[in-house]
Design an enzyme around this catalytic site. Structure first.
Site, mmCIF file in Angstrom:
data_model
loop_
_atom_site.group_PDB
_atom_site.id
_atom_site.type_symbol
_atom_site.label_atom_id
_atom_site.label_comp_id
_atom_site.label_asym_id
_atom_site.label_seq_id
_atom_site.Cartn_x
_atom_site.Cartn_y
_atom_site.Cartn_z
ATOM 1 N N ASP A 72 0.809 -1.213 0.000
ATOM 2 C CA ASP A 72 0.000 0.000 0.000
ATOM 3 C C ASP A 72 0.842 1.262 0.000
ATOM 4 O OD1 ASP A 72 0.939 -0.239 2.650
ATOM 5 O OD2 ASP A 72 -0.945 -1.110 3.321
ATOM 6 N N GLU A 141 -7.737 -3.203 14.265
ATOM 7 C CA GLU A 141 -9.081 -3.770 14.137
ATOM 8 C C GLU A 141 -9.086 -4.931 13.146
ATOM 9 O OE1 GLU A 141 -8.810 -2.146 10.423
ATOM 10 O OE2 GLU A 141 -8.146 -1.224 12.273
ATOM 11 N N HIS A 143 -7.186 -5.113 10.140
ATOM 12 C CA HIS A 143 -7.042 -4.865 8.701
ATOM 13 C C HIS A 143 -5.775 -5.515 8.164
ATOM 14 C CE1 HIS A 143 -4.878 -0.855 9.757
ATOM 15 N NE2 HIS A 143 -3.975 -1.601 9.152
ATOM 16 N N GLU A 148 -9.577 -2.058 5.347
ATOM 17 C CA GLU A 148 -10.174 -1.751 6.634
ATOM 18 C C GLU A 148 -11.400 -2.621 6.905
ATOM 19 O OE1 GLU A 148 -8.493 0.063 8.487
ATOM 20 O OE2 GLU A 148 -7.888 1.982 7.648
#
Length: 248
Positions: A72, A141, A143, A148
């Protein structure tokens, strides 16, 4: 999906780096048949990169015929910016080993068209056939890359808006000011990782990753916790330290 536990991030990172080096050596890559490596950024892989650099300088691994694809990059952040993932990768890894510049692939967050940039990136990955080893990290969380919570299993390389927890976690690289953190990123998709890779390894270190790790291990695959999709891959491993697995 399986899990490997280590007493410290240092021990875990050494094991992961040594495994990567052994895979490259066994593959005997050539210019026409390179080894394809997926790579992450963030704090989790830093010790893996440090170990790989040491192995390179000790003539234990050669990256001259290795092709890399990073997961990314921030959207609209120039590669010259010290917070960009381009800068991160060159500072912490590429400048210290013998990758050929043309073999390094990182999404361009400044591309005129993010749609074309993401499509070309996806197609280039597939042009090599398979990613031999994809190294990743896990967000607070759950990802994977910047996929996400809410990201579907079928997602491919695209632009995505970052959730508040990611912006907060990454603010430490932006003078602890969440307003300075880019609100979007370009990222490979979950399908890009799982459907194109022979082996996927996700490193998870520290107490702040406990929730993500435990939900990944105990829940059925769900877009609510994207890392649970690792269970869909027949050769995926989570490498964690005891701090991430222990509740206290």
């Amino acid at each position: 999906m399986r899990i490997e536990l280590y007493s410290s991030p240092e021990e875990a990172s050494t094991a992961v780096a040594d495994h990567i080096a052994s895979l490259i050596r066994a593959f005997h890559p050539t210019e026409k048949r390179p080894f394809i490596l997926g790579l992450p950024t963030g704090s989790s892989p830093l010790k893996v990169y440090a170990r790989l650099i040491t192995l390179y300088h000790n003539n234990k691994v050669d990256f001259s015929n290795v092709v890399s694809f990073n997961m990314d990059e921030y959207y609209r952040l120039p590669p010259t910016d010290s917070r960009s993932y381009h800068h991160f990768m060159y500072t912490n890894f590429f400048n210290h080993v013998n990758f050929k510049p043309e073999n390094i692939n990182i999404l361009d967050g400044m591309a005129n068209s993010w749609e074309i940039e993401c499509q070309n990136y996806e197609e280039k990955i597939k042009s090599y056939g398979r990613i031999n080893f994809f190294l990743g990290g896990m967000g607070p969380e759950g990802h994977l890359a910047f996929n996400e919570s809410g990201s579907d299993r079928t997602t491919k390389t695209r632009r995505i808006s970052l959730v508040d927890s990611t912006i907060k976690a990454n603010s430490r690289f932006f003078e602890n000011d969440q307003k300075k953190v880019p609100k979007a990123a370009l990222t490979v998709g979950i399908s890009t990782i799982l459907d194109n890779s022979d082996e996927v390894c996700v490193v998870v270190f520290g107490k702040n990753k406990h929730w993500a790790l435990m939900n990944t291990l105990t829940r059925k695959p769900t877009s609510v916790v994207p890392s649970t999709f690792l269970k869909d891959h027949n050769n995926s491993v989570i490498v964690a330290d005891y701090a991430a697995i222990d509740e206290d």
